[in-house]
Scaffold this motif. Structure first.
Motif, PDB file in Angstrom:
ATOM      1  N   ALA A 248       0.827  -1.212   0.000  1.00  0.00           N
ATOM      2  CA  ALA A 248       0.000   0.000   0.000  1.00  0.00           C
ATOM      3  C   ALA A 248       0.859   1.260   0.000  1.00  0.00           C
ATOM      4  CB  ALA A 248      -0.931  -0.011   1.210  1.00  0.00           C
ATOM      5  N   ALA A 249       1.920   1.251   0.808  1.00  0.00           N
ATOM      6  CA  ALA A 249       2.808   2.419   0.861  1.00  0.00           C
ATOM      7  C   ALA A 249       3.512   2.636  -0.471  1.00  0.00           C
ATOM      8  CB  ALA A 249       3.826   2.234   1.983  1.00  0.00           C
ATOM      9  N   LEU A 250       3.954   1.550  -1.102  1.00  0.00           N
ATOM     10  CA  LEU A 250       4.615   1.649  -2.405  1.00  0.00           C
ATOM     11  C   LEU A 250       3.715   2.313  -3.436  1.00  0.00           C
ATOM     12  CD1 LEU A 250       6.825   0.668  -4.532  1.00  0.00           C
ATOM     13  CD2 LEU A 250       5.371  -1.359  -4.791  1.00  0.00           C
ATOM     14  N   ILE A 251       2.474   1.841  -3.535  1.00  0.00           N
ATOM     15  CA  ILE A 251       1.585   2.313  -4.600  1.00  0.00           C
ATOM     16  C   ILE A 251       0.990   3.689  -4.277  1.00  0.00           C
ATOM     17  CG2 ILE A 251      -0.549   1.790  -5.862  1.00  0.00           C
ATOM     18  CD1 ILE A 251       0.136  -1.170  -5.587  1.00  0.00           C
ATOM     19  N   ASN A 252       0.857   4.016  -2.999  1.00  0.00           N
ATOM     20  CA  ASN A 252       0.193   5.280  -2.624  1.00  0.00           C
ATOM     21  C   ASN A 252       1.138   6.453  -2.403  1.00  0.00           C
ATOM     22  OD1 ASN A 252      -2.856   5.002  -2.209  1.00  0.00           O
ATOM     23  ND2 ASN A 252      -2.113   3.157  -1.175  1.00  0.00           N
ATOM     24  N   VAL A 253       2.434   6.217  -2.289  1.00  0.00           N
ATOM     25  CA  VAL A 253       3.314   7.296  -1.827  1.00  0.00           C
ATOM     26  C   VAL A 253       3.409   8.453  -2.825  1.00  0.00           C
ATOM     27  CG1 VAL A 253       5.474   6.249  -2.686  1.00  0.00           C
ATOM     28  CG2 VAL A 253       5.510   7.800  -0.708  1.00  0.00           C
ATOM     29  N   ASP A 254       3.474   8.180  -4.122  1.00  0.00           N
ATOM     30  CA  ASP A 254       3.537   9.284  -5.078  1.00  0.00           C
ATOM     31  C   ASP A 254       2.240  10.087  -5.088  1.00  0.00           C
ATOM     32  OD1 ASP A 254       6.113   8.790  -5.855  1.00  0.00           O
ATOM     33  OD2 ASP A 254       5.606   7.814  -7.751  1.00  0.00           O
ATOM     34  N   HIS A 255       1.126   9.394  -4.936  1.00  0.00           N
ATOM     35  CA  HIS A 255      -0.167  10.084  -4.873  1.00  0.00           C
ATOM     36  C   HIS A 255      -0.234  10.960  -3.624  1.00  0.00           C
ATOM     37  CE1 HIS A 255      -4.371  10.777  -5.733  1.00  0.00           C
ATOM     38  NE2 HIS A 255      -4.729  10.344  -4.544  1.00  0.00           N
ATOM     39  N   LEU A 256       0.309  10.476  -2.527  1.00  0.00           N
ATOM     40  CA  LEU A 256       0.351  11.277  -1.296  1.00  0.00           C
ATOM     41  C   LEU A 256       1.242  12.498  -1.483  1.00  0.00           C
ATOM     42  CD1 LEU A 256      -0.422  11.509   1.735  1.00  0.00           C
ATOM     43  CD2 LEU A 256       1.635  10.179   2.248  1.00  0.00           C
ATOM     44  N   PRO A 304      -6.955   6.217  -8.010  1.00  0.00           N
ATOM     45  CA  PRO A 304      -6.046   7.285  -8.452  1.00  0.00           C
ATOM     46  C   PRO A 304      -4.560   6.950  -8.287  1.00  0.00           C
ATOM     47  CG  PRO A 304      -7.863   8.200  -7.196  1.00  0.00           C
ATOM     48  CD  PRO A 304      -7.980   6.712  -7.077  1.00  0.00           C
ATOM     49  N   ALA A 305      -4.206   6.251  -7.219  1.00  0.00           N
ATOM     50  CA  ALA A 305      -2.789   5.999  -6.945  1.00  0.00           C
ATOM     51  C   ALA A 305      -2.152   5.046  -7.945  1.00  0.00           C
ATOM     52  CB  ALA A 305      -2.625   5.455  -5.531  1.00  0.00           C
ATOM     53  N   ILE A 306      -2.942   4.185  -8.562  1.00  0.00           N
ATOM     54  CA  ILE A 306      -2.396   3.141  -9.440  1.00  0.00           C
ATOM     55  C   ILE A 306      -2.705   3.399 -10.911  1.00  0.00           C
ATOM     56  CG2 ILE A 306      -4.353   1.545  -9.555  1.00  0.00           C
ATOM     57  CD1 ILE A 306      -2.419  -0.727  -8.845  1.00  0.00           C
ATOM     58  N   GLN A 307      -3.441   4.441 -11.186  1.00  0.00           N
ATOM     59  CA  GLN A 307      -3.992   4.632 -12.529  1.00  0.00           C
ATOM     60  C   GLN A 307      -2.911   4.905 -13.580  1.00  0.00           C
ATOM     61  OE1 GLN A 307      -7.072   7.604 -12.700  1.00  0.00           O
ATOM     62  NE2 GLN A 307      -8.205   6.448 -14.242  1.00  0.00           N
ATOM     63  N   GLU A 308      -1.829   5.536 -13.201  1.00  0.00           N
ATOM     64  CA  GLU A 308      -0.764   5.770 -14.172  1.00  0.00           C
ATOM     65  C   GLU A 308      -0.218   4.449 -14.720  1.00  0.00           C
ATOM     66  OE1 GLU A 308       3.638   7.899 -14.588  1.00  0.00           O
ATOM     67  OE2 GLU A 308       2.527   8.028 -12.701  1.00  0.00           O
ATOM     68  N   CYS A 309      -0.130   3.459 -13.839  1.00  0.00           N
ATOM     69  CA  CYS A 309       0.343   2.143 -14.256  1.00  0.00           C
ATOM     70  C   CYS A 309      -0.720   1.406 -15.069  1.00  0.00           C
ATOM     71  CB  CYS A 309       0.755   1.330 -13.038  1.00  0.00           C
ATOM     72  SG  CYS A 309       1.270  -0.356 -13.405  1.00  0.00           S
ATOM     73  N   THR A 310      -1.944   1.335 -14.557  1.00  0.00           N
ATOM     74  CA  THR A 310      -2.986   0.547 -15.229  1.00  0.00           C
ATOM     75  C   THR A 310      -3.375   1.140 -16.581  1.00  0.00           C
ATOM     76  OG1 THR A 310      -4.692   1.759 -13.989  1.00  0.00           O
ATOM     77  CG2 THR A 310      -3.931  -0.324 -13.070  1.00  0.00           C
ATOM     78  N   PHE A 327       5.389  -2.412 -10.355  1.00  0.00           N
ATOM     79  CA  PHE A 327       4.950  -1.036 -10.093  1.00  0.00           C
ATOM     80  C   PHE A 327       6.144  -0.134  -9.784  1.00  0.00           C
ATOM     81  CE2 PHE A 327       3.409   2.501  -7.594  1.00  0.00           C
ATOM     82  CZ  PHE A 327       2.281   2.892  -8.291  1.00  0.00           C
ATOM     83  N   TYR A 328       7.210  -0.695  -9.265  1.00  0.00           N
ATOM     84  CA  TYR A 328       8.410   0.085  -8.921  1.00  0.00           C
ATOM     85  C   TYR A 328       8.895   0.923 -10.108  1.00  0.00           C
ATOM     86  CZ  TYR A 328      13.270   1.082  -7.673  1.00  0.00           C
ATOM     87  OH  TYR A 328      14.473   1.712  -7.421  1.00  0.00           O
ATOM     88  N   ASN A 329       8.661   0.449 -11.309  1.00  0.00           N
ATOM     89  CA  ASN A 329       9.104   1.175 -12.508  1.00  0.00           C
ATOM     90  C   ASN A 329       8.390   2.510 -12.674  1.00  0.00           C
ATOM     91  OD1 ASN A 329      10.864  -0.957 -13.425  1.00  0.00           O
ATOM     92  ND2 ASN A 329       9.027  -2.095 -14.016  1.00  0.00           N
ATOM     93  N   TYR A 330       7.269   2.690 -12.010  1.00  0.00           N
ATOM     94  CA  TYR A 330       6.501   3.932 -12.112  1.00  0.00           C
ATOM     95  C   TYR A 330       6.750   4.869 -10.925  1.00  0.00           C
ATOM     96  CZ  TYR A 330       3.884   1.594 -15.803  1.00  0.00           C
ATOM     97  OH  TYR A 330       3.528   0.950 -16.974  1.00  0.00           O
ATOM     98  N   LEU A 331       7.636   4.500 -10.051  1.00  0.00           N
ATOM     99  CA  LEU A 331       7.806   5.200  -8.782  1.00  0.00           C
ATOM    100  C   LEU A 331       8.755   6.396  -8.918  1.00  0.00           C
ATOM    101  CD1 LEU A 331       6.815   4.798  -5.830  1.00  0.00           C
ATOM    102  CD2 LEU A 331       8.968   3.634  -5.383  1.00  0.00           C
TER     103      LEU A 331
END
Length: 451
Positions: A248-256, A304-310, A327-331
């Motif tokens: 959760a922290a990995l996928i949400n941190v950029d959105h935060l 919203p947090a994952i949409q750039e990837c999906t 997902f790390y590739n989008y971080l």
């Protein structure tokens, strides 16, 4: 003239009458106790004794009441001291107001408002915050979510009032020298979808509505912290998480990061969340299948947090964004990854290997070694990163951030505890790419196995 004897007789009669009258008067005034009067007189001492007993009983009751009062006051003081000590070292539960949660469509699985545990920091760390997302796996089927909704992993109504803040959340300077003065928040994990669920309508199972709204839960808690604490004026923020909370922290941190525009620095600590796709002893890809089921059940694709990837993938494979190293590739945010090459939870649950490590048969050791090699290959992009850090132990463990192994050297890499390695990375002292790759036979003497 009367004769003298006649006068004398008259005087004598008058004197005699006077004496008789005096005698009758004295008799009338004299109290002679008889019969009933004697009994009344004898009751007097008895009445006095009863009054004395009543007084003694009253005095005794007063003493008892005083003792009870003193005991009660003492207990209140002890309870206050225990509460005060707990509030100084542990996190205290705050449940969001129902109306606030409803306005943001933020609910735990059972429909109760979400919440968080908090302990406020001290100067000079009181403008810095660690937001921690808890472990707890996922619910990947309606039955799983239904059963989970009756536990603290699905409801704020039965969550404990206090949570022990240890490891990275500790207020102990010796255990946590870099962050012990910071504000600490642990968000209650009650959605079953790694704070990513985005299902608009409740899922009905056995007549009970189930709310899969993890992304709304996280957003609502952050909003509430900004409005009701000094989190809105935060200078430094670390989003940390373990296991499902680490994902959760990995996928949400950029959105935060996009939400906290005034914060000077944001980092992420990702603990025990390298859920690589590896085949288990039955030839199944259990980890990939579980994350795929969670992705679809919670309708995560448009979160919203994952949409750039999906949005960059065909709809048939958007679930790949739940793979942490994909997902790390989008971080963008700097991250520090913590894991074990022999993750005890993954080996038990994803590889279906439950043997004690010292007694595992050779064919199961082969499966474990294949999993380790898959993880080492997946970590190559992180090793090449300039900003990101690694602390990878060979000791069988799952999560370390909130355990005593955070600061103790029993689990060390490059002669460094996790706390020391994290400190060097956070303060940019030098690149931290600590990986301890030992053979399976060499890990049997490790002192810890955590799940």
């Amino acid at each position: 003239m009367q004769p003298e004897n006649s006068k004398s007789s008259t005087d004598q009669s008058e004197e005699e009458m006077a004496r008789n009258l005096g005698t009758e008067s004295r008799r009338a005034m004299t109290f002679v106790p008889v019969g009933l009067n004697m009994q009344k007189f004898q009751l007097s001492p008895i009445s006095c004794t009863c009054r004395r007993i009543y007084v003694q009983i009253c005095v005794l009751l007063v003493i008892v009441l005083l003792l009870v009062l003193i005991r009660t006051i003492s207990n209140v003081r002890v309870m206050f001291e225990e509460y005060h000590m707990a509030s100084d070292t542990d996190g205290e539960l705050v449940v969001l107001p129902k109306q606030f949660a409803q306005s943001r469509s933020a609910f735990c699985l059972d429909g109760t408002p979400p919440g968080y545990y908090i302990r406020y920091g001290q100067f000079p760390g009181n403008t810095n915050w660690i937001i921690y997302l808890s472990p707890g796996a996922w619910c990947s089927t309606p039955v799983d979510c239904y059963n989970r909704s009756f536990t603290a992993l699905g409801s704020s109504a039965i969550a404990p009032i206090f949570f022990p803040f240890t490891g990275i959340l500790s207020a102990n300077e010796e255990e946590n020298p870099d962050f012990y003065r910071w504000n600490m928040v642990k968000i209650l994990y009650c959605d079953g979808g790694s704070f990513l669920g985005n299902r608009p309508e409740p899922l009905i199972h056995q007549g009970k509505p189930l709310y899969l709204r993890g992304t709304h839960v996280l957003t609502a808690v952050i909003d509430y912290l900004q409005m009701n604490t000094n989190f809105g004026a935060a200078e430094k923020v670390i989003l940390a998480g373990s296991s499902s909370g680490g994902l959760a922290a990995l996928i949400n941190v950029d959105h935060l990061r996009k939400k906290l525009t005034s914060v000077k620095s944001i980092h992420a600590l990702l603990d025990g969340m390298l859920f690589v796709d590896s085949q288990n002893i039955y030839g199944k890809h259990k980890m990939k299948d579980t994350l795929k089921d969670v992705f679809h059940l919670h309708q995560i694709a448009d979160a919203p947090a994952i949409q750039e990837c999906t949005s960059s993938l065909a709809s048939s494979i958007t679930y790949r964004c739940m793979d942490p190293l994909y997902f790390y590739n989008y971080l963008f945010t700097p991250v520090f990854l913590i894991s074990s090459l022999h993750d005890s939870w993954y080996i038990n649950n994803a590889l279906a290997i439950t043997c004690p490590f010292k007694k595992c048969p050779p064919q199961e050791v082969v499966v474990i070694n294949e999993y380790k090699l898959a993880m080492l290959r997946a970590l190559q992009p992180v090793k090449q990163s300039v900003h990101d850090g690694l602390f990878i132990t060979s000791c069988p463990a799952h999560t370390l951030l909130l355990t005593k192994w955070f600061y103790q050297r029993d689990v060390s890499v490059n002669n460094s505890s996790l706390q020391q390695a994290l400190s060097r990375w956070y303060h940019h002292q030098h690149p931290v790419k600590y990986i301890e790759d030992r053979h399976f036979s060499q890990i049997l003497n490790c002192k810890t196995v955590t799940y």
